[in-house]
Design an enzyme around this catalytic site. Sequence first.
Site, mmCIF file in Angstrom:
data_model
loop_
_atom_site.group_PDB
_atom_site.id
_atom_site.type_symbol
_atom_site.label_atom_id
_atom_site.label_comp_id
_atom_site.label_asym_id
_atom_site.label_seq_id
_atom_site.Cartn_x
_atom_site.Cartn_y
_atom_site.Cartn_z
ATOM 1 N N GLY A 46 0.832 -1.189 0.000
ATOM 2 C CA GLY A 46 0.000 0.000 0.000
ATOM 3 C C GLY A 46 0.869 1.242 0.000
ATOM 4 O O GLY A 46 2.025 1.211 0.429
ATOM 5 N N GLN A 51 2.590 10.046 1.438
ATOM 6 C CA GLN A 51 3.899 9.399 1.524
ATOM 7 C C GLN A 51 4.825 9.817 0.388
ATOM 8 O O GLN A 51 6.035 9.627 0.483
ATOM 9 C CB GLN A 51 3.749 7.881 1.535
ATOM 10 C CG GLN A 51 3.157 7.345 2.815
ATOM 11 C CD GLN A 51 3.098 5.840 2.771
ATOM 12 O OE1 GLN A 51 2.129 5.279 2.285
ATOM 13 N NE2 GLN A 51 4.140 5.190 3.272
ATOM 14 N N CYS A 95 6.130 0.281 7.598
ATOM 15 C CA CYS A 95 5.733 1.363 6.704
ATOM 16 C C CYS A 95 6.947 1.824 5.900
ATOM 17 O O CYS A 95 8.042 1.961 6.445
ATOM 18 C CB CYS A 95 5.175 2.519 7.532
ATOM 19 S SG CYS A 95 4.612 3.933 6.571
ATOM 20 N N LEU A 96 6.716 2.075 4.615
ATOM 21 C CA LEU A 96 7.802 2.555 3.752
ATOM 22 C C LEU A 96 8.283 3.953 4.145
ATOM 23 O O LEU A 96 9.335 4.397 3.697
ATOM 24 C CB LEU A 96 7.340 2.550 2.291
ATOM 25 C CG LEU A 96 7.012 1.179 1.694
ATOM 26 C CD1 LEU A 96 6.386 1.326 0.310
ATOM 27 C CD2 LEU A 96 8.238 0.294 1.643
ATOM 28 N N HIS A 142 -4.350 1.126 7.533
ATOM 29 C CA HIS A 142 -3.038 1.775 7.609
ATOM 30 C C HIS A 142 -2.943 2.915 6.594
ATOM 31 O O HIS A 142 -2.509 4.029 6.927
ATOM 32 C CB HIS A 142 -1.955 0.711 7.360
ATOM 33 C CG HIS A 142 -0.557 1.221 7.357
ATOM 34 N ND1 HIS A 142 0.333 0.933 8.365
ATOM 35 C CD2 HIS A 142 0.118 1.976 6.461
ATOM 36 C CE1 HIS A 142 1.503 1.501 8.081
ATOM 37 N NE2 HIS A 142 1.405 2.135 6.924
ATOM 38 N N GLU A 143 -3.360 2.653 5.351
ATOM 39 C CA GLU A 143 -3.246 3.675 4.299
ATOM 40 C C GLU A 143 -4.212 4.837 4.522
ATOM 41 O O GLU A 143 -3.849 6.000 4.307
ATOM 42 C CB GLU A 143 -3.436 3.056 2.921
ATOM 43 C CG GLU A 143 -2.413 1.995 2.549
ATOM 44 C CD GLU A 143 -0.957 2.392 2.750
ATOM 45 O OE1 GLU A 143 -0.621 3.596 2.623
ATOM 46 O OE2 GLU A 143 -0.135 1.508 3.048
ATOM 47 N N HIS A 146 -2.877 7.290 6.952
ATOM 48 C CA HIS A 146 -1.937 8.255 6.359
ATOM 49 C C HIS A 146 -2.672 9.499 5.860
ATOM 50 O O HIS A 146 -2.149 10.614 5.951
ATOM 51 C CB HIS A 146 -1.172 7.636 5.182
ATOM 52 C CG HIS A 146 0.036 6.865 5.569
ATOM 53 N ND1 HIS A 146 1.109 7.411 6.231
ATOM 54 C CD2 HIS A 146 0.349 5.556 5.367
ATOM 55 C CE1 HIS A 146 2.036 6.494 6.423
ATOM 56 N NE2 HIS A 146 1.595 5.348 5.914
#
Length: 173
Positions: A46, A51, A95-96, A142-143, A146
């Site tokens: 995701g 991000q 997380c990236l 999670h996304e 963000h």
Amino acid sequence: MKKLQMKLCGDLVLREKCAPVENITPKILDMLRDMTEMMDEQSGVGLAAPQVGIPLRFIVMKEVKDRKDPGISHKMLNPKIISKSEKTCVIEEGCLSVLGSNDLPIYADVERPESVTAEWTDETGVRHRKEFDGLTSRIIQHEIDHLDGILFIDYLSPVKREMVMRKIRKRKA
């Protein structure tokens, strides 16, 4: 693909509440495509617009059965969770945008609802409503977090959050 740059923990764009997407423009479609490519290149499941520095409400994500499943990609504009299960589960998240030493994601156990129902508009303008469970439920929660300026580390106890922040600061040093 236009080179997108991943924003990392500490960048203020990750803490902004994102604005809704008003119109599906060629620029939005290009960003969705570029984000999907970036997610795939980084073996992610995701990626949310903030991000990559875009304070708008859209995400790309994979609907997966487990971490080995290549999944079906979704491009979601203005996604929102409309219901959550009362039953919760604890699963390790990373997380990236939250990296430690060697530029590797930091992982921690996070408790979230086991399943959610979400609504969104796809890249063609079609509205969707779907229930997600398992790993895919975790990904969409999670996304969408963000998009509201929330990182998974915000769900950790103060002690665990400080341990993660030490790893992040060590990476930056």
